[in-house]
Design a protein around this motif. Structure first.
Motif, PDB file in Angstrom:
ATOM      1  N   UNK A 134       0.830  -1.204   0.000  1.00  0.00           N
ATOM      2  CA  UNK A 134       0.000   0.000   0.000  1.00  0.00           C
ATOM      3  C   UNK A 134       0.866   1.255   0.000  1.00  0.00           C
ATOM      4  N   UNK A 135       1.888   1.285   0.840  1.00  0.00           N
ATOM      5  CA  UNK A 135       2.749   2.464   0.923  1.00  0.00           C
ATOM      6  C   UNK A 135       3.551   2.671  -0.363  1.00  0.00           C
ATOM      7  N   UNK A 136       3.845   1.570  -1.054  1.00  0.00           N
ATOM      8  CA  UNK A 136       4.545   1.677  -2.339  1.00  0.00           C
ATOM      9  C   UNK A 136       3.573   1.854  -3.511  1.00  0.00           C
ATOM     10  N   UNK A 137       2.269   1.919  -3.162  1.00  0.00           N
ATOM     11  CA  UNK A 137       1.200   2.139  -4.132  1.00  0.00           C
ATOM     12  C   UNK A 137       1.171   1.062  -5.218  1.00  0.00           C
ATOM     13  N   UNK A 138       1.353  -0.183  -4.771  1.00  0.00           N
ATOM     14  CA  UNK A 138       1.196  -1.317  -5.664  1.00  0.00           C
ATOM     15  C   UNK A 138      -0.247  -1.790  -5.584  1.00  0.00           C
ATOM     16  N   UNK A 139      -0.793  -2.322  -6.664  1.00  0.00           N
ATOM     17  CA  UNK A 139      -2.188  -2.769  -6.634  1.00  0.00           C
ATOM     18  C   UNK A 139      -2.406  -3.912  -5.644  1.00  0.00           C
ATOM     19  N   UNK A 140      -3.541  -3.891  -4.955  1.00  0.00           N
ATOM     20  CA  UNK A 140      -3.916  -4.973  -4.051  1.00  0.00           C
ATOM     21  C   UNK A 140      -4.894  -5.905  -4.755  1.00  0.00           C
ATOM     22  N   UNK A 141      -4.888  -7.148  -4.350  1.00  0.00           N
ATOM     23  CA  UNK A 141      -5.821  -8.101  -4.936  1.00  0.00           C
ATOM     24  C   UNK A 141      -6.526  -8.885  -3.840  1.00  0.00           C
ATOM     25  N   UNK A 142      -7.620  -9.486  -4.231  1.00  0.00           N
ATOM     26  CA  UNK A 142      -8.349 -10.359  -3.311  1.00  0.00           C
ATOM     27  C   UNK A 142      -7.458 -11.507  -2.847  1.00  0.00           C
ATOM     28  N   UNK A 143      -6.691 -12.098  -3.761  1.00  0.00           N
ATOM     29  CA  UNK A 143      -5.824 -13.225  -3.422  1.00  0.00           C
ATOM     30  C   UNK A 143      -4.869 -12.859  -2.292  1.00  0.00           C
ATOM     31  N   UNK A 144      -4.221 -11.730  -2.412  1.00  0.00           N
ATOM     32  CA  UNK A 144      -3.247 -11.322  -1.403  1.00  0.00           C
ATOM     33  C   UNK A 144      -3.907 -11.089  -0.047  1.00  0.00           C
ATOM     34  N   UNK A 145      -4.934 -10.254  -0.025  1.00  0.00           N
ATOM     35  CA  UNK A 145      -5.558  -9.870   1.244  1.00  0.00           C
ATOM     36  C   UNK A 145      -6.257 -11.066   1.885  1.00  0.00           C
ATOM     37  N   UNK A 146      -6.988 -11.828   1.085  1.00  0.00           N
ATOM     38  CA  UNK A 146      -7.678 -13.011   1.612  1.00  0.00           C
ATOM     39  C   UNK A 146      -6.685 -14.009   2.187  1.00  0.00           C
ATOM     40  N   UNK A 147      -5.589 -14.227   1.475  1.00  0.00           N
ATOM     41  CA  UNK A 147      -4.612 -15.219   1.924  1.00  0.00           C
ATOM     42  C   UNK A 147      -3.989 -14.825   3.258  1.00  0.00           C
ATOM     43  N   UNK A 148      -3.598 -13.562   3.392  1.00  0.00           N
ATOM     44  CA  UNK A 148      -2.988 -13.117   4.645  1.00  0.00           C
ATOM     45  C   UNK A 148      -3.954 -13.217   5.816  1.00  0.00           C
ATOM     46  N   UNK A 149      -5.182 -12.736   5.611  1.00  0.00           N
ATOM     47  CA  UNK A 149      -6.164 -12.741   6.702  1.00  0.00           C
ATOM     48  C   UNK A 149      -6.556 -14.166   7.089  1.00  0.00           C
ATOM     49  N   UNK A 150      -6.800 -15.008   6.105  1.00  0.00           N
ATOM     50  CA  UNK A 150      -7.286 -16.362   6.388  1.00  0.00           C
ATOM     51  C   UNK A 150      -6.185 -17.279   6.918  1.00  0.00           C
ATOM     52  N   UNK A 151      -4.920 -17.019   6.569  1.00  0.00           N
ATOM     53  CA  UNK A 151      -3.836 -17.866   7.075  1.00  0.00           C
ATOM     54  C   UNK A 151      -3.647 -17.673   8.571  1.00  0.00           C
ATOM     55  N   UNK A 152      -3.848 -16.456   9.052  1.00  0.00           N
ATOM     56  CA  UNK A 152      -3.847 -16.219  10.498  1.00  0.00           C
ATOM     57  C   UNK A 152      -4.924 -17.076  11.154  1.00  0.00           C
ATOM     58  N   UNK A 153      -6.109 -17.067  10.557  1.00  0.00           N
ATOM     59  CA  UNK A 153      -7.223 -17.843  11.098  1.00  0.00           C
ATOM     60  C   UNK A 153      -6.919 -19.332  11.056  1.00  0.00           C
ATOM     61  N   UNK A 154      -6.301 -19.794   9.970  1.00  0.00           N
ATOM     62  CA  UNK A 154      -5.956 -21.209   9.847  1.00  0.00           C
ATOM     63  C   UNK A 154      -4.975 -21.632  10.935  1.00  0.00           C
ATOM     64  N   UNK A 155      -3.932 -20.848  11.154  1.00  0.00           N
ATOM     65  CA  UNK A 155      -2.940 -21.179  12.182  1.00  0.00           C
ATOM     66  C   UNK A 155      -3.581 -21.203  13.568  1.00  0.00           C
ATOM     67  N   UNK A 156      -4.491 -20.274  13.814  1.00  0.00           N
ATOM     68  CA  UNK A 156      -5.208 -20.205  15.097  1.00  0.00           C
ATOM     69  C   UNK A 156      -6.075 -21.446  15.301  1.00  0.00           C
ATOM     70  N   UNK A 157      -6.828 -21.815  14.285  1.00  0.00           N
ATOM     71  CA  UNK A 157      -7.721 -22.977  14.379  1.00  0.00           C
ATOM     72  C   UNK A 157      -6.922 -24.265  14.569  1.00  0.00           C
ATOM     73  N   UNK A 158      -5.794 -24.392  13.867  1.00  0.00           N
ATOM     74  CA  UNK A 158      -4.978 -25.600  13.993  1.00  0.00           C
ATOM     75  C   UNK A 158      -4.362 -25.719  15.385  1.00  0.00           C
ATOM     76  N   UNK A 159      -3.987 -24.610  15.980  1.00  0.00           N
ATOM     77  CA  UNK A 159      -3.463 -24.648  17.344  1.00  0.00           C
ATOM     78  C   UNK A 159      -4.529 -25.119  18.328  1.00  0.00           C
ATOM     79  N   UNK A 160      -5.731 -24.595  18.167  1.00  0.00           N
ATOM     80  CA  UNK A 160      -6.821 -24.998  19.052  1.00  0.00           C
ATOM     81  C   UNK A 160      -7.227 -26.446  18.816  1.00  0.00           C
ATOM     82  N   UNK A 161      -7.157 -26.873  17.559  1.00  0.00           N
ATOM     83  CA  UNK A 161      -7.568 -28.232  17.222  1.00  0.00           C
ATOM     84  C   UNK A 161      -6.541 -29.297  17.516  1.00  0.00           C
TER      85      UNK A 161
END
Length: 292
Positions: A134-161
């Protein structure tokens, strides 16, 4: 005690680490509750959108030195964590064999749990990948943002599971990150590589292996629990919802990355997307994809 563990403990003695930091205690360890995790993911999304709006009419920032430091830190950290996990897994494998080292409850050791916690916290630090874009003004995509947000959730769920095969998925991901973040570091300094295409292929192979392992574990668990007459090796320990969530999310990753690969490398020359390093890929409509 193994060499890498010896080295780690010489730097940070185990007795000096509070129990809720060296083992995962839901509700006590940092970022271990659904409200906290959900809030942090929401904060990530809102922060990125507001920062992008703030930068809309401002010049892009170069941040080359800081960006290279960020990437070499992640590449090196991923390598160290991979080696620590590998030596613990080899130790477990030598004691219990191949199947039990993947599926038995005993394969979820105290050391591996600590390494999973560190890997989980890495995922929050990786949010900075998006901030740099964002600070370098590069285009953002759904793939990038979704992957980062959901991978946090995946790691959290796997720890609990407490899924016993977790080390396989985490290890492959760390290996990919060693190579990928090195690529970002090097190309930010002007290096050119012919193999950027194969990083995406490496990630696709990663998700295929991950899904095979998850579905294998699910089959063993469900057959052992509900259809014991069917052929199987034994139970595979861990939470059923966590395993199902992992299968669903990894399947979505595979579909998204295959779609990206096809549109980036398998289209006709006139419609082929333009790549700007492995990290940002600008397609004809101005959208880019970040691969992680």
């Amino acid at each position: 005690m193994t060499p890498f563990s010896d080295l780690l403990l010489s730097i940070v003695p185990a007795d000096s680490i509070p129990a809720h930091l060296k083992s995962y205690i839901p509700g006590v360890s940092p970022f271990s509750t659904w409200p906290v995790v959900s809030t942090l993911i929401a904060f990530y999304l809102v922060s990125i959108l507001t920062t992008r709006e703030f930068m809309k009419n401002r010049p892009s920032l170069k941040l080359q030195t800081l960006f290279r430091f960020h990437n070499v830190l992640l590449s090196t950290g991923s390598l160290v964590l991979l080696l620590l996990i590998a030596e613990e897994v080899v130790s477990v494998w030598m004691e219990v064999g191949t199947y039990d080292s993947m599926c038995a409850p005993s394969s979820w050791t105290d050391k591996l749990e600590f390494y999973y916690i560190v890997n989980y916290y890495f995922k929050y630090y990786e949010f900075l990948d998006t901030l740099f874009l964002v600070l370098k003004k590069k285009p953002l995509t759904f793939l990038h943002v979704f992957h980062h947000a959901s991978t946090v959730l995946l790691a959290f769920v796997q720890l609990n599971g407490k899924l016993s095969p977790s080390w396989t998925v985490v290890s492959i991901n760390l290996l990919v990150h060693v190579v990928m973040y090195y690529y970002y570091y090097a190309t930010a300094g002007g290096a050119k590589f012919w193999w950027k295409k194969y990083l995406t292929a490496m990630q696709i192979i990663q998700f295929i292996i991950d899904l095979f392992i998850f579905y294998f574990g699910l089959y063993q668990h469900y057959v052992h629990k509900y259809f014991p007459a069917l052929p199987h090796f034994g139970d595979c320990s861990g939470s059923e919802p966590a395993a199902l969530f992992g299968c669903a999310l990894l399947t979505s990753y595979l579909m998204l990355f295959v779609d990206f690969y096809m549109r980036t490398y398998s289209t006709t020359p006139s419609s082929k997307v333009k790549t700007n390093g492995v990290g940002q890929t600008v397609v004809p409509n101005g959208i880019s994809h970040m691969k992680h």
